[in-house]
Write a protein that holds these residues in place. Structure first.
Motif, mmCIF file in Angstrom:
data_model
loop_
_atom_site.group_PDB
_atom_site.id
_atom_site.type_symbol
_atom_site.label_atom_id
_atom_site.label_comp_id
_atom_site.label_asym_id
_atom_site.label_seq_id
_atom_site.Cartn_x
_atom_site.Cartn_y
_atom_site.Cartn_z
ATOM 1 N N PHE A 169 -5.742 34.286 -6.432
ATOM 2 C CA PHE A 169 -5.747 32.917 -5.373
ATOM 3 C C PHE A 169 -4.588 33.117 -4.849
ATOM 4 O O PHE A 169 -3.363 34.002 -4.784
ATOM 5 C CB PHE A 169 -4.688 32.440 -6.775
ATOM 6 C CG PHE A 169 -5.675 31.588 -7.895
ATOM 7 C CD1 PHE A 169 -6.717 30.849 -7.673
ATOM 8 C CD2 PHE A 169 -5.782 32.743 -8.992
ATOM 9 C CE1 PHE A 169 -7.763 30.728 -8.858
ATOM 10 C CE2 PHE A 169 -7.303 32.686 -10.218
ATOM 11 C CZ PHE A 169 -7.597 31.336 -9.413
ATOM 12 N N THR A 170 -4.422 32.619 -2.902
ATOM 13 C CA THR A 170 -3.412 32.506 -2.564
ATOM 14 C C THR A 170 -2.773 31.380 -2.361
ATOM 15 O O THR A 170 -3.301 30.613 -2.752
ATOM 16 C CB THR A 170 -3.692 33.009 -1.136
ATOM 17 O OG1 THR A 170 -4.408 34.371 -1.334
ATOM 18 C CG2 THR A 170 -2.992 33.000 -0.276
ATOM 19 N N LEU A 171 -1.767 31.461 -2.675
ATOM 20 C CA LEU A 171 -0.818 29.951 -2.626
ATOM 21 C C LEU A 171 0.682 30.146 -1.540
ATOM 22 O O LEU A 171 0.898 31.589 -1.631
ATOM 23 C CB LEU A 171 -0.028 29.960 -4.540
ATOM 24 C CG LEU A 171 -0.844 30.028 -5.662
ATOM 25 C CD1 LEU A 171 0.038 30.634 -6.806
ATOM 26 C CD2 LEU A 171 -1.656 29.210 -5.636
ATOM 27 N N SER A 172 0.486 28.771 -1.166
ATOM 28 C CA SER A 172 1.618 28.368 -0.993
ATOM 29 C C SER A 172 3.190 27.875 -1.398
ATOM 30 O O SER A 172 2.416 27.605 -2.819
ATOM 31 C CB SER A 172 1.565 27.693 0.280
ATOM 32 O OG SER A 172 1.068 26.300 -0.674
ATOM 33 N N THR A 173 4.077 28.492 -1.261
ATOM 34 C CA THR A 173 4.805 28.694 -2.354
ATOM 35 C C THR A 173 6.491 28.080 -1.966
ATOM 36 O O THR A 173 6.646 28.561 0.188
ATOM 37 C CB THR A 173 5.380 29.723 -2.884
ATOM 38 O OG1 THR A 173 5.294 31.259 -2.383
ATOM 39 C CG2 THR A 173 4.044 30.035 -3.955
ATOM 40 N N ASP A 176 13.532 26.861 1.870
ATOM 41 C CA ASP A 176 13.063 25.901 2.465
ATOM 42 C C ASP A 176 13.720 24.638 2.469
ATOM 43 O O ASP A 176 13.742 24.053 1.185
ATOM 44 C CB ASP A 176 11.671 26.068 1.628
ATOM 45 C CG ASP A 176 10.392 27.095 2.461
ATOM 46 O OD1 ASP A 176 11.115 28.172 3.787
ATOM 47 O OD2 ASP A 176 9.711 27.624 1.390
ATOM 48 N N ALA A 177 12.452 23.368 3.321
ATOM 49 C CA ALA A 177 12.788 22.205 3.018
ATOM 50 C C ALA A 177 11.609 21.623 2.236
ATOM 51 O O ALA A 177 10.291 22.237 1.938
ATOM 52 C CB ALA A 177 12.710 21.429 4.435
ATOM 53 N N ARG A 178 11.940 20.597 1.360
ATOM 54 C CA ARG A 178 10.855 19.727 0.378
ATOM 55 C C ARG A 178 10.219 19.710 0.565
ATOM 56 O O ARG A 178 8.614 20.191 0.185
ATOM 57 C CB ARG A 178 11.210 18.816 -0.278
ATOM 58 C CG ARG A 178 10.331 18.192 -1.506
ATOM 59 C CD ARG A 178 10.516 19.503 -2.212
ATOM 60 N NE ARG A 178 9.397 18.358 -3.813
ATOM 61 C CZ ARG A 178 9.053 19.362 -4.285
ATOM 62 N NH1 ARG A 178 8.399 20.286 -4.483
ATOM 63 N NH2 ARG A 178 8.129 18.255 -5.317
ATOM 64 N N CYS A 179 9.190 19.242 2.056
ATOM 65 C CA CYS A 179 8.457 19.242 3.194
ATOM 66 C C CYS A 179 7.365 20.674 2.907
ATOM 67 O O CYS A 179 6.140 20.730 3.553
ATOM 68 C CB CYS A 179 8.775 18.434 4.315
ATOM 69 S SG CYS A 179 9.278 19.555 5.668
#
Length: 145
Positions: free
Chosen positions: A120-124, A129-132
């Motif tokens: 699984f490739t996830l964006s984290t 990082d800003a919450r958006c």
């Protein structure tokens, strides 16, 4: 209980086919009533399902399509979201069972079936990082045996 479900899931697997990148199912692809009922039944009061993403493959190696499902679950009156994940084991005309999977809370952006491993490739989110806007990437490999 979760480890029991994971052990039961892993015990029912046979060897999957060659490595393949799984394409997301289009939003208009039919969503079995049992899948939606299962997911909806797990959403507590004060929460809602914002969207559902799905990938399909023969994960258990029995020639019946299985689905990896991601639900984006929001909070009533808030702007936070959680990502919940399951594998639904296919059966003729529907699904025989489902297993929740833990993917560190990230949003799945790609799924690859690589031999006996689901990758699984996830964006984290990175600390800055800003919450958006998550800019991190994490790969979680889940052995199927």
């Amino acid at each position: 209980m979760k480890s029991f479900l994971s052990a039961a899931f892993l015990a029912c697997l046979t060897a999957p086919l060659a490595a393949q990148e799984l394409a997301p199912l289009p939003d208009e692809a039919p969503l079995y009533d049992a899948v939606m009922a299962n997911i909806s039944g797990q959403v507590p009061e004060g929460r809602f399902i914002d969207s559902i993403s799905r990938w399909q493959a023969d994960v258990v190696g029995d020639t019946t399509p299985d689905q990896i499902v991601q639900a984006v679950v929001g909070y009533d009156g808030g702007n936070g979201y959680d990502f919940w994940h399951w594998i639904f084991i296919g059966a003729e005309g529907g699904f025989a069972g489902m297993f929740p999977i833990q993917l560190n809370g990230g949003a799945v952006t790609a799924v690859r079936l690589d031999g006996e491993v689901l990758a699984f490739t996830l964006s984290t989110y990175l600390p800055s990082d800003a919450r958006c806007c998550p800019t991190g990437v994490e790969v979680i490999r889940m052995p199927l045996r």
